[in-house]
Motif scaffolding. Structure first.
Motif, PDB file in Angstrom:
ATOM      1  N   PHE A  52       0.722  -1.175   0.019  1.00  0.00           N
ATOM      2  CA  PHE A  52      -0.042   0.153   0.055  1.00  0.00           C
ATOM      3  C   PHE A  52       0.673   1.358   0.020  1.00  0.00           C
ATOM      4  CE2 PHE A  52      -2.106   3.409   2.255  1.00  0.00           C
ATOM      5  CZ  PHE A  52      -3.015   3.737   1.537  1.00  0.00           C
ATOM      6  N   ARG A  53       1.911   1.412   1.023  1.00  0.00           N
ATOM      7  CA  ARG A  53       2.859   2.340   0.840  1.00  0.00           C
ATOM      8  C   ARG A  53       3.543   2.775  -0.435  1.00  0.00           C
ATOM      9  NH1 ARG A  53       5.235   1.498   6.831  1.00  0.00           N
ATOM     10  NH2 ARG A  53       3.837   2.414   7.862  1.00  0.00           N
ATOM     11  N   MET A  54       4.032   1.621  -1.022  1.00  0.00           N
ATOM     12  CA  MET A  54       4.483   1.778  -2.504  1.00  0.00           C
ATOM     13  C   MET A  54       3.591   2.398  -3.428  1.00  0.00           C
ATOM     14  SD  MET A  54       6.442  -1.209  -4.541  1.00  0.00           S
ATOM     15  CE  MET A  54       5.374  -2.485  -4.308  1.00  0.00           C
ATOM     16  N   TRP A  55       2.321   1.703  -3.409  1.00  0.00           N
ATOM     17  CA  TRP A  55       1.344   2.318  -4.307  1.00  0.00           C
ATOM     18  C   TRP A  55       1.105   3.884  -4.049  1.00  0.00           C
ATOM     19  CZ3 TRP A  55      -3.824   3.821  -3.147  1.00  0.00           C
ATOM     20  CH2 TRP A  55      -4.525   4.201  -4.301  1.00  0.00           C
ATOM     21  N   ARG A  56       0.849   4.177  -3.058  1.00  0.00           N
ATOM     22  CA  ARG A  56       0.549   5.488  -2.229  1.00  0.00           C
ATOM     23  C   ARG A  56       1.607   6.567  -2.908  1.00  0.00           C
ATOM     24  NH1 ARG A  56      -3.368   8.148  -2.647  1.00  0.00           N
ATOM     25  NH2 ARG A  56      -2.824   9.766  -1.081  1.00  0.00           N
ATOM     26  N   GLU A  57       2.900   6.139  -2.712  1.00  0.00           N
ATOM     27  CA  GLU A  57       4.052   6.934  -3.136  1.00  0.00           C
ATOM     28  C   GLU A  57       4.041   7.044  -4.632  1.00  0.00           C
ATOM     29  OE1 GLU A  57       8.907   6.473  -3.115  1.00  0.00           O
ATOM     30  OE2 GLU A  57       7.700   5.543  -1.292  1.00  0.00           O
ATOM     31  N   ARG A  58       3.660   6.089  -5.299  1.00  0.00           N
ATOM     32  CA  ARG A  58       3.905   6.058  -6.735  1.00  0.00           C
ATOM     33  C   ARG A  58       2.505   6.907  -7.345  1.00  0.00           C
ATOM     34  NH1 ARG A  58       2.532   1.094  -8.652  1.00  0.00           N
ATOM     35  NH2 ARG A  58       0.994   1.700 -10.000  1.00  0.00           N
ATOM     36  N   VAL A  59       1.348   6.769  -6.766  1.00  0.00           N
ATOM     37  CA  VAL A  59       0.308   7.396  -7.262  1.00  0.00           C
ATOM     38  C   VAL A  59      -0.037   9.036  -6.850  1.00  0.00           C
ATOM     39  CG1 VAL A  59      -0.921   5.220  -7.911  1.00  0.00           C
ATOM     40  CG2 VAL A  59      -1.386   6.723  -5.896  1.00  0.00           C
ATOM     41  N   THR A  60       0.613   9.235  -5.914  1.00  0.00           N
ATOM     42  CA  THR A  60       0.599  10.629  -5.362  1.00  0.00           C
ATOM     43  C   THR A  60       1.212  11.532  -6.077  1.00  0.00           C
ATOM     44  OG1 THR A  60       0.521   9.990  -2.819  1.00  0.00           O
ATOM     45  CG2 THR A  60       0.935  12.177  -3.318  1.00  0.00           C
ATOM     46  N   GLY A  61       0.211  12.643  -6.677  1.00  0.00           N
ATOM     47  CA  GLY A  61       0.721  13.506  -7.523  1.00  0.00           C
ATOM     48  C   GLY A  61       0.782  13.043  -8.963  1.00  0.00           C
ATOM     49  N   ARG A  62       0.517  12.045  -9.248  1.00  0.00           N
ATOM     50  CA  ARG A  62       0.646  11.443 -10.930  1.00  0.00           C
ATOM     51  C   ARG A  62      -0.428  11.770 -11.797  1.00  0.00           C
ATOM     52  NH1 ARG A  62       3.105   7.266 -13.493  1.00  0.00           N
ATOM     53  NH2 ARG A  62       4.359   6.802 -11.464  1.00  0.00           N
ATOM     54  N   ASP A  63      -0.329  12.532 -12.641  1.00  0.00           N
ATOM     55  CA  ASP A  63      -1.192  13.252 -13.304  1.00  0.00           C
ATOM     56  C   ASP A  63      -2.174  12.234 -14.210  1.00  0.00           C
ATOM     57  OD1 ASP A  63      -0.166  15.717 -12.673  1.00  0.00           O
ATOM     58  OD2 ASP A  63       0.636  16.056 -14.762  1.00  0.00           O
ATOM     59  N   THR A  64      -1.776  11.256 -14.388  1.00  0.00           N
ATOM     60  CA  THR A  64      -2.632   9.795 -15.379  1.00  0.00           C
ATOM     61  C   THR A  64      -3.558   9.586 -14.249  1.00  0.00           C
ATOM     62  OG1 THR A  64      -0.772   8.450 -14.744  1.00  0.00           O
ATOM     63  CG2 THR A  64      -0.507   9.411 -16.651  1.00  0.00           C
ATOM     64  N   LYS A  65      -3.329   9.525 -13.018  1.00  0.00           N
ATOM     65  CA  LYS A  65      -4.595   9.126 -12.112  1.00  0.00           C
ATOM     66  C   LYS A  65      -5.745  10.080 -12.032  1.00  0.00           C
ATOM     67  CE  LYS A  65      -4.344   5.596 -10.444  1.00  0.00           C
ATOM     68  NZ  LYS A  65      -4.961   4.371 -11.004  1.00  0.00           N
ATOM     69  N   HIS A  66      -5.560  11.163 -12.535  1.00  0.00           N
ATOM     70  CA  HIS A  66      -6.905  12.197 -12.429  1.00  0.00           C
ATOM     71  C   HIS A  66      -7.223  12.671 -13.760  1.00  0.00           C
ATOM     72  CE1 HIS A  66      -6.499  12.395  -8.208  1.00  0.00           C
ATOM     73  NE2 HIS A  66      -4.924  12.154  -8.449  1.00  0.00           N
ATOM     74  N   LEU A  67      -8.345  12.543 -14.265  1.00  0.00           N
ATOM     75  CA  LEU A  67      -8.628  12.655 -15.604  1.00  0.00           C
ATOM     76  C   LEU A  67      -8.472  14.182 -15.947  1.00  0.00           C
ATOM     77  CD1 LEU A  67     -10.270  11.387 -18.005  1.00  0.00           C
ATOM     78  CD2 LEU A  67     -12.308  12.172 -17.172  1.00  0.00           C
ATOM     79  N   LYS A  68      -8.790  15.153 -15.196  1.00  0.00           N
ATOM     80  CA  LYS A  68      -8.591  16.421 -15.414  1.00  0.00           C
ATOM     81  C   LYS A  68      -7.209  17.033 -15.557  1.00  0.00           C
ATOM     82  CE  LYS A  68     -12.874  18.146 -13.160  1.00  0.00           C
ATOM     83  NZ  LYS A  68     -13.498  18.642 -12.130  1.00  0.00           N
ATOM     84  N   LYS A  69      -6.143  16.180 -14.926  1.00  0.00           N
ATOM     85  CA  LYS A  69      -4.597  16.654 -15.025  1.00  0.00           C
ATOM     86  C   LYS A  69      -4.197  15.841 -16.184  1.00  0.00           C
ATOM     87  CE  LYS A  69      -4.055  17.213 -10.190  1.00  0.00           C
ATOM     88  NZ  LYS A  69      -3.199  16.689  -8.948  1.00  0.00           N
ATOM     89  N   ARG A  70      -4.787  15.123 -17.016  1.00  0.00           N
ATOM     90  CA  ARG A  70      -4.259  14.204 -18.106  1.00  0.00           C
ATOM     91  C   ARG A  70      -3.715  15.245 -19.289  1.00  0.00           C
ATOM     92  NH1 ARG A  70      -6.438   8.555 -19.322  1.00  0.00           N
ATOM     93  NH2 ARG A  70      -5.426   7.579 -17.587  1.00  0.00           N
ATOM     94  N   GLU A  71      -2.550  14.923 -20.062  1.00  0.00           N
ATOM     95  CA  GLU A  71      -2.416  15.631 -20.953  1.00  0.00           C
ATOM     96  C   GLU A  71      -2.913  14.915 -22.455  1.00  0.00           C
ATOM     97  OE1 GLU A  71       1.774  15.909 -21.311  1.00  0.00           O
ATOM     98  OE2 GLU A  71       2.122  17.143 -19.578  1.00  0.00           O
ATOM     99  N   PHE A  72      -3.647  13.889 -22.211  1.00  0.00           N
ATOM    100  CA  PHE A  72      -4.269  13.258 -23.393  1.00  0.00           C
ATOM    101  C   PHE A  72      -5.719  12.712 -22.902  1.00  0.00           C
ATOM    102  CE2 PHE A  72      -1.889  10.259 -20.880  1.00  0.00           C
ATOM    103  CZ  PHE A  72      -2.680   9.149 -20.682  1.00  0.00           C
ATOM    104  N   ILE A  73      -6.503  12.658 -23.865  1.00  0.00           N
ATOM    105  CA  ILE A  73      -7.735  12.072 -23.595  1.00  0.00           C
ATOM    106  C   ILE A  73      -8.180  10.970 -24.740  1.00  0.00           C
ATOM    107  CG2 ILE A  73     -10.270  12.905 -23.452  1.00  0.00           C
ATOM    108  CD1 ILE A  73      -8.858  13.793 -21.067  1.00  0.00           C
TER     109      ILE A  73
END
Length: 85
Positions: A52-73
């Motif tokens: 869980f800690r490894m996953w949270r560290e990886r996804v925290t702040g990751r643009d691809t996990k949030h639709l509005k922050k993605r550069e591609f649709i």
């Protein structure tokens, strides 16, 4: 959706989608009705603490996990198991 009501097959699919870098929290919410905090709570409950800690560290702040922050649709891959447009 109440986390206690989710069957094991659905939990496995949610964990798989949450673990994927390119699957957004919005896609999980669309398909399963779980908000981002509920998804995080499910991951915390179902995973070993170190995983869980490894996953949270990886996804925290990751643009691809949030639709509005993605550069591609358009043109993104969508699994046949995934609902929505």
């Amino acid at each position: 959706m109440d986390l206690a009501e989710i069957d094991s097959e659905t939990i496995d699919r949610i964990l798989e989608m949450a673990w994927e870098d390119r699957t957004t929290f919005e896609a999980i919410e669309l398909q399963f009705g779980l908000t981002e905090p509920q998804t995080i709570a499910l991951m915390r409950r179902e995973m070993k603490l170190s995983s869980f800690r490894m996953w949270r560290e990886r996804v925290t702040g990751r643009d691809t996990k949030h639709l509005k922050k993605r550069e591609f649709i358009s043109g993104r891959f969508r699994s046949q198991n995934q609902r929505g447009s």
